[in-house]
Design an enzyme around this catalytic site. Structure first.
Site, PDB file in Angstrom:
ATOM      1  CG  ASN A 206      33.064  48.085  48.082  1.00 40.33           C
ATOM      2  OD1 ASN A 206      34.108  48.726  48.151  1.00 40.33           O
ATOM      3  ND2 ASN A 206      32.916  47.068  47.251  1.00 40.33           N
ATOM      4  CG  HIS A 264      35.773  41.996  45.041  1.00 40.14           C
ATOM      5  ND1 HIS A 264      36.868  42.505  44.402  1.00 40.14           N
ATOM      6  CD2 HIS A 264      35.042  43.063  45.434  1.00 40.14           C
ATOM      7  CE1 HIS A 264      36.807  43.833  44.414  1.00 40.14           C
ATOM      8  NE2 HIS A 264      35.697  44.183  45.033  1.00 40.14           N
ATOM      9  CE1 TYR A 273      37.398  46.514  48.143  1.00 42.94           C
ATOM     10  CE2 TYR A 273      38.871  44.705  47.602  1.00 42.94           C
ATOM     11  CZ  TYR A 273      38.151  45.818  47.212  1.00 42.94           C
ATOM     12  OH  TYR A 273      38.213  46.249  45.910  1.00 42.94           O
TER      13      TYR A 273
END
Length: 789
Positions: A206, A264, A273
């Protein structure tokens, strides 16, 4: 010439380009000195989105170009152009839903990419450009602007939508006009402000994605400070480097030194990811190369080393990214192992453009091996033109040869994952604990991931690149995943959240090319318990279970195999030398079976001869069963199921079987009599085996003895004798033992090497006693090597 050699996005950094000039026909960024830096970044991103200048007469590019045109034509055909419209596409209504407007931007970007790609049916069409502009005007007015109120998923607002909007803005930059550019600037500035990038909670993939949003925002809005901020946030300068993408972590999200990648907080996410992070960093390096904002972090090696440590272990031949590290992505129809693998490979090749010659050559060699051994296609359904160009260039490069297949045992203690690689087969193992979740459910995805982290065992074989990749997840029986021991009581779909393991012990020990792994299993409802071990040998994986006890009202089964027979539903199954029926619907229980062989897969040894049930069956399911946004089209697959039935309410039951991947029927029969290993113990206290005098592997669930080892605390222990050396390796998968004492009844000579945590406390003529300080080792293997005597 490389198909992208006259474009700048794929150019190396100036230093790397200078070193590679003799072998790679790419222009350095200085060749574009006439362009300002903002335009240079925009041009590079436009080239990535469209492929730049490629030879459309090349069949591979022509095929991909045709697909790009067809997709755009389909989207344009369904685009709602009514003057009083409330949505752009009917299936994305209401547009106020964050996922719907995020996908709307993505579809508009798909059309824009076709419009900007030379040779497409939509190339440079004024009417189409106007429709795209009206589309972004509609979304700005209706839902996504600087005055909107966030609802739904934050990712749609801060990463997904801005990424697509900025892509459209780059490709249509000359047509946007001052007002639209200003609107884009205000919108992105609101939803991805500088304070967001400074937030310490932004980690991993992210962070990489949002940094790229900031850089592209700066390039579109001519804001140097935004580009600098995005560049600095990659290294988390404002946070003192705590969440830098170029640093190792020891908890939570990021890269670990053992190769693990977590996102996460609790999910091994190398294949989802992790790939996004790799692609994000590689693209940022390429975008900023040769500009005032070039990335120069001194710890860039964390990213380059991840190719071997993190990604390569889970990339199977054919470019498949193993599902064991893809989290909830397995439930997405459009995001299976082949697509994730293709994206990983493309990101590795993109990274190779900005590194030194030796690293770049190694990356291309790895890719060439995966490609050629697995007969991988250049033109994957979801690949873009630039990815096709990167792959074609790497395969055609005469300076690199295909790397040999990985041959190693890899124990990733920080993510409860194990990979055992051999030249012609691989086995991956998914475990879980109080540290690592069984599975994740987010956005109502992965609704039936009940038992994935309970020891699911994935077998990958040459020539079968679709075992888990072609409808496996919607069609397989989710109660009977290979390697798992499960209660059969009906379960409801899982709610959103992280569904954690309930015990400390998950993991094991690695010793050279071999290893042991164990799982102290406690079911989600705490009605089922078991001690499960996997022992990874040269040509076999031995699986032991003990202490299997259940207070549930349904039966308990251990699934030996649940093979998707998509290649041949009549593949011959032989049990104890007798051929079994090939028709679907067949089922039979063999009370004293010794071995089985499945054509095209390998052999199975039933070491305890307690019985096995074999079934051929057809399973039907839909992607909607797994995720609320999945399709409802029925998917039907034939399966071969081998299971050990423990009955209802077993107390202390056990199993013992071995998998012989790629073994023939004759070899399997011979190995049933002479397996090449000996099970020394299979109890709830100790599970252990030896492979002749060469190898000893054990999981001590409590203090005890087995074979030549006496262990005074719970631990995984391995002893190997080869090439004149004796190595003893230990670990504490539970992370609860501080000091471990192990006595090995074996004469040894002087110490050749050792970890600082391991010391010799006593010697005798025929034994050595070791003390290992395991506090803080986080379940990683600690070892000592002696000269053999």
């Amino acid at each position: 010439m490389s198909p992208l050699s006259r474009r700048t996005f794929l150019a190396s950094s100036s230093a790397a380009a200078a070193a590679a000039a003799a072998s790679l026909p790419v222009l350095t960024p200085q060749a574009f000195a006439a362009e300002d830096d903002f335009a240079l970044i925009r041009r590079r991103w436009a080239d990535w989105l469209t492929g730049g200048e490629v030879d459309i007469a090349d069949p591979d590019f022509a095929t991909k170009l045709s697909a790009v045109s067809a997709t755009a034509a389909d989207l344009l055909g369904k685009l709602n152009t009514s003057p009083d419209r409330e949505y752009l596409w009917e299936e994305l209504s209401p547009v106020t839903d964050s996922a719907n407007f995020r996908i709307s931007y993505g579809w508009l970007l798909g059309i824009t990419g076709a419009w900007a790609t030379k040779g497409s049916d939509q190339y440079n069409d004024d009417a189409i450009a106007q429709r795209i502009l009206e589309g972004i005007d509609f979304l700005y007015a209706k839902v996504y602007n600087e005055n909107a109120t966030q609802t739904g998923n934050w990712w749609d607002w801060q990463i997904g939508s801005p990424n697509s909007l900025l892509g459209i803005s780059v490709l249509l930059y000359d047509r946007l006009g001052v007002d639209r550019l200003s609107a884009v600037d205000r919108t992105i500035g609101r939803w991805v402000p500088a304070t967001t990038l400074d937030g310490r909670s932004l980690t991993g993939a992210n962070r990489a994605s949002m940094c790229r949003v900031a850089v592209l925002h700066g390039a579109v809005a001519d804001r140097a400070e935004r580009i600098a901020h995005g560049r600095d946030a990659v290294s988390d300068l404002s946070g003192g480097g705590e969440n830098s993408l170029f640093g190792y972590v020891e908890s939570d999200d990021g890269f670990y030194r053992d190769g693990s990648f977590i996102q996460h907080h609790y999910i091994p996410y190398v294949g989802s990811y992790g790939v996004t992070l790799l692609e994000g960093v590689a693209s940022l390096m390429a975008l900023l190369s040769g500009t005032p904002w070039q990335i120069t972090d001194p710890d860039l090696n964390v990213i380059t080393d991840s190719v071997d440590k993190t990604f390569a272990p889970f990339l199977a031949d054919g470019g498949l990214m193993m599902d064991t590290v893809r989290g909830r992505s397995i439930s997405r129809e459009a995001d299976q192992e082949d697509r994730a693998g293709y994206n990983a490979i493309s990101s590795i090749l993109l990274l190779a453009r900005g590194v030194d010659d030796a690293t770049a050559a190694h990356c291309r060699s790895l890719v060439k091996g995966w490609f050629t051994r697995g007969r991988m296609s250049y033109t994957h359904e979801y690949a873009n033109m630039s990815q096709v160009a990167l792959l074609k260039e790497a395969i055609a490069d005469p300076a690199s040869s295909a790397a040999k297949p990985l041959d190693a045992h890899i124990q990733m203690a920080d993510s409860d994952r194990v990979v055992h690689r051999r030249a012609t087969w691989s086995v991956a193992l998914s475990l879980s604990s109080k540290r690592i979740a069984r599975c994740e459910v987010t956005n109502r995805e992965n609704l039936r991931g009940w038992y994935i982290g309970d020891g699911m065992t994935y077998l990958y074989l040459p020539g079968d690149t679709g075992q888990f990749n072609t409808g496996f997840w919607p069609s397989v029986d989710p109660y009977r995943l290979p390697g798992t021991t499960s209660g059969l009581e009906p379960r409801e779909q899982l709610p959103n959240g992280y569904h954690m393991g309930l015990t400390d012990w998950a993991g094991g020990v690695a010793i050279g090319r071999y290893g042991a792994a164990g799982l102290d299993q406690r079911s989600y409802d705490e009605k089922l318990t078991a001690k499960k071990s996997w022992f990874f040998l040269e040509d076999a994986v031995v699986m032991l279970g003990a202490g299997i006890t259940s207070t549930g009202s349904a039966g308990v089964e251990t699934t030996v195999e649940n093979r998707n027979l998509r290649l041949d539903e009549t593949a011959k199954l032989t049990i104890d030398g007798r051929g079994c029926p090939t028709g679907l619907g067949w089922e039979e229980t063999y009370s004293r079976a010794r071995w089985a062989h499945l054509e095209g897969v390998g052999g199975y040894l039933f070491l305890d001869r307690k019985g096995i049930t074999a079934r051929r069956l057809e399973r039907t399911g839909t992607w909607r069963d797994l995720t609320v946004t999945g399709t409802t089209v029925p998917i039907t697959k034939p399966y071969l199921l081998l299971s050990r039935e423990h009955g209802v309410g077993p107390v202390g039951d056990s199993y013992a079987y071995a998998l012989l991947p790629t073994a023939g029927s004759l070899e399997t029969r011979i190995r049933s009599a002479v397996p090449g290993f000996t099970v020394l113990s299979n109890t709830a206290a100790v599970q252990a085996l030896s492979a002749g005098r060469r190898l000893f592997l054990a999981n001590f669930w409590s203090a005890g003895s087995a074979g030549l080892v006496d262990c005074q605390s719970p631990a995984s222990v391995a002893v190997a004798r080869e090439r004149g050396l004796v190595t003893v390796a230990v670990s504490d998968p539970s992370r609860t033992t501080e000091k471990l004492t192990v006595r090995v009844s074996l004469p040894v000579g002087h110490v050749v090497s050792r970890d600082d945590t391991v010391a010799v406390t006593r010697r005798s003529a025929g034994a050595v006693t070791l003390c290992a300080d395991l506090a803080g080792t986080r379940g990683h293997t600690q070892s000592i090597t002696f000269r053999a005597v």
